[in-house]
Design an enzyme around this catalytic site. Structure first.
Site, PDB file in Angstrom:
ATOM      1  CG  MET A   4      -2.165  -0.812   0.958  1.00 55.13           C
ATOM      2  SD  MET A   4      -3.138  -1.066   2.438  1.00 55.13           S
ATOM      3  CE  MET A   4      -2.267  -2.409   3.192  1.00 55.13           C
ATOM      4  CG  ASP A  23       1.101  -4.576   2.328  1.00 55.90           C
ATOM      5  OD1 ASP A  23       1.517  -4.666   1.162  1.00 55.90           O
ATOM      6  OD2 ASP A  23       0.173  -3.823   2.643  1.00 55.90           O
ATOM      7  CB  ILE A  24       3.441  -9.864  -0.233  1.00 56.51           C
ATOM      8  CG1 ILE A  24       3.778 -10.459   1.139  1.00 56.51           C
ATOM      9  CG2 ILE A  24       4.475 -10.320  -1.262  1.00 56.51           C
ATOM     10  CD1 ILE A  24       3.511 -11.945   1.243  1.00 56.51           C
ATOM     11  CD  GLU A  25       1.448  -3.135  -1.595  1.00 56.34           C
ATOM     12  OE1 GLU A  25       1.293  -2.410  -2.597  1.00 56.34           O
ATOM     13  OE2 GLU A  25       1.237  -2.740  -0.433  1.00 56.34           O
ATOM     14  N   GLY A  26       4.225  -5.565  -5.410  1.00 56.96           N
ATOM     15  CA  GLY A  26       5.242  -5.314  -6.422  1.00 56.96           C
ATOM     16  C   GLY A  26       6.015  -6.565  -6.792  1.00 56.96           C
TER      17      GLY A  26
END
Length: 522
Positions: free
Chosen positions: A1, A342-345
């Protein structure tokens, strides 16, 4: 986020874990080296430059060598030039002028265990004096209290040391290997209900000298429950960008919004080292006073690792052992019941780090049986992406018990009603979980599903407004979702128009969204 600009690094007054007495340098100035934290494969350190002369110092330069295998990574409050293993730090424009008696501090994060040698300050020596061999006093007043069904808190009075400060403490439970802590309290989690546990505490100074252990004291866990919510009962926990400035106050937000619980964001990596947005070492219990206040008010706090910015810890650490050690240190420092990832990109599509994280989390739950783990993942109205499904599969296959799969219902970059899309994303995710966990009932799978929209204007320009919030809360109440959150509490507090990291850009009163989400009771 998304998160706002991080804090300017300002680590003055950090608890010192290794102190080298300063030696006089040219012009009456001196430089004192200290480690502010140490995790074996690296450390965080600083030099304090003090003008001990009678005239103003207009600039400073500190030089030193590091042995092979050690190097400087990120640094702050200085300018750095490097020649092989020789490092030269010079002042910034704001901290170079030092009146008599004044000090300046700069710091860095090091890879490897080697410490500075051949130190020079403005051309004069700043080598250490004789080593400290005197241990601190034994901690006194040790008590055990604040019992719940799965935790006990140990407290003690501070020790004293001939160096003037105590670096930290080590707590042993039932004679096991000690846990290193800072401050004068420690919360043991993952305990069995109605069970007695024994604790001993010893002090450690900056030079590594340890005191004798205190006499053992015992406490007994309750039959369950206790202060604050028990495991699985945090139903609404919006994210708080703790890197915003001024630092948000969760207790103040709770008082004004009616919310009881929050998710603190984000712990990222400096090399293979857990850090609050590359500014504060969580081992020192940064902002733990806020967590304690939230728990005292009947809520709890999740700590979230990852996010859209910064280095992701599972990618920065090359082994399961080193990654587990970082996760474990944070859980111990804050006595966590909940941890969010929180796992993103790029991290969503990196099989090596995904598997490393899953194995480390399985070990973490073995060490802390009461720990609730959530994965926060990107989503479309049609459900988790293929990468997101692979992340859940990896955790499942590694033996991780997932509390919640929390989907980021935001930024779809398509023309759709964002309230309808959030509901659809929840429905789609629950259906996907049914294929991954076929033995679970529909009710159990809804309890594994969490939804986190972005308040007001999203990055793609589309809007999630108050009506959408009421729609999502009503849907969650009907299906008994595991959790609702939103990005982000400070934006709701500000109720403004402007940059998206601080404003929702929709007409609202302060905490209007929070008061809607606070109505969700699970």
């Amino acid at each position: 986020m998304r998160r706002s600009l991080t804090l300017v690094l300002a680590l003055f007054g950090t608890l010192v874990l290794f102190l080298t007495p300063p030696a006089a340098a040219a012009g009456g100035a001196s430089a004192a080296f200290s480690k502010t934290s140490d995790w074996g494969s690296g450390y965080q350190a600083q030099y304090r430059i003090t003008n001990g002369g009678t005239s103003t110092l207009t600039s400073w330069k500190v030089e030193f060598d590091l042995p092979s295998g050690s190097s400087v990574g990120s640094y702050w409050d200085a300018l750095l030039t490097k020649n092989a293993s020789h490092y030269t730090f010079t002042n910034r424009d704001y901290n170079g002028t030092l009146a008599p008696g004044a000090s300046a501090v700069f710091g860095w994060v090091a890879a490897g265990s080697g410490t500075p040698a051949n130190c020079l300050l403005n051309g004069g020596s700043c080598e250490a004096g004789p080593p400290d061999t005197t241990a601190p006093s034994v901690p006194g007043g040790v008590t055990v209290g604040s019992a719940t069904g799965s935790s006990l808190t140990v407290r003690w009075t501070a020790s004293t040391d001939n160096s003037g400060s105590v670096a930290g403490y080590e707590v042993s439970r039932d004679g096991a290997a000690p846990v290193a802590v800072t401050g004068t309290s420690y919360t043991a989690t993952g305990l069995q209900a109605t069970t007695s546990y024994s604790f001993r505490v010893r002090a450690k100074d900056a030079a590594g000298n340890t005191s004798a252990y205190s006499a053992a004291v015992s406490g007994t866990t309750t039959t369950g429950g206790g202060p604050g919510p028990g495991p699985g009962t945090v139903h609404t926990a919006p994210y708080v960008d703790m890197g915003a400035w001024p630092t948000p106050s969760m207790p103040a937000m709770a008082s004004a919004s009616g919310l009881k619980s929050f998710t603190m964001a984000f712990i990222t990596a400096s090399s293979c080292k857990a850090m609050w947005f590359n500014a504060y070492d969580p081992r020192a219990g940064w902002a733990k006073d806020q967590i304690d206040a939230i728990r005292a008010g009947g809520g709890d706090v999740k700590i979230s690792f990852g996010g859209a910015s910064g280095s992701e810890l599972a990618q920065a650490c090359s082994t399961v052992d080193s990654l587990y050690a970082e996760y474990d240190a944070v859980v111990n420092a804050y006595g966590l019941t909940y941890a969010d990832f929180d796992i993103e990109g790029a991290a969503t599509a990196d099989p090596a780090s995904i598997n490393r994280r899953s194995q480390a989390l399985a070990r973490l739950q073995q060490a802390h049986p009461g720990l609730r783990i959530s994965l926060t993942l990107p989503v479309l109205p049609e459900g988790l992406t293929a990468d997101g499904i692979n992340i859940v599969k990896s955790a499942r296959d590694a033996g991780v018990t997932l509390d919640v799969v929390n989907v980021m219902a935001m930024d779809y970059y398509r023309a759709t009603d964002y309230g309808d899309a959030a509901v659809q994303a929840a429905q789609s995710t629950q259906a996907q979980l049914k294929t991954l966990y076929p033995a679970k009932t529909d009710a159990q799978l809804w309890a594994m599903t969490g939804v986190t929209p972005m308040l007001g204007q999203n990055d793609d320009g589309h809007i999630f407004d108050q009506a959408d919030s009421r729609q999502l809360v009503s849907f969650a109440q009907g299906r008994h979702l595991g959790m609702l959150g939103f990005w982000e509490e400070t934006r709701d507090r500000n109720a403004c128009n402007g940059a998206l990291y601080m404003c929702t850009n929709v007409p609202q009163s302060p905490y209007e969204f929070s008061k809607i989400f606070a109505q969700y009771t699970g």
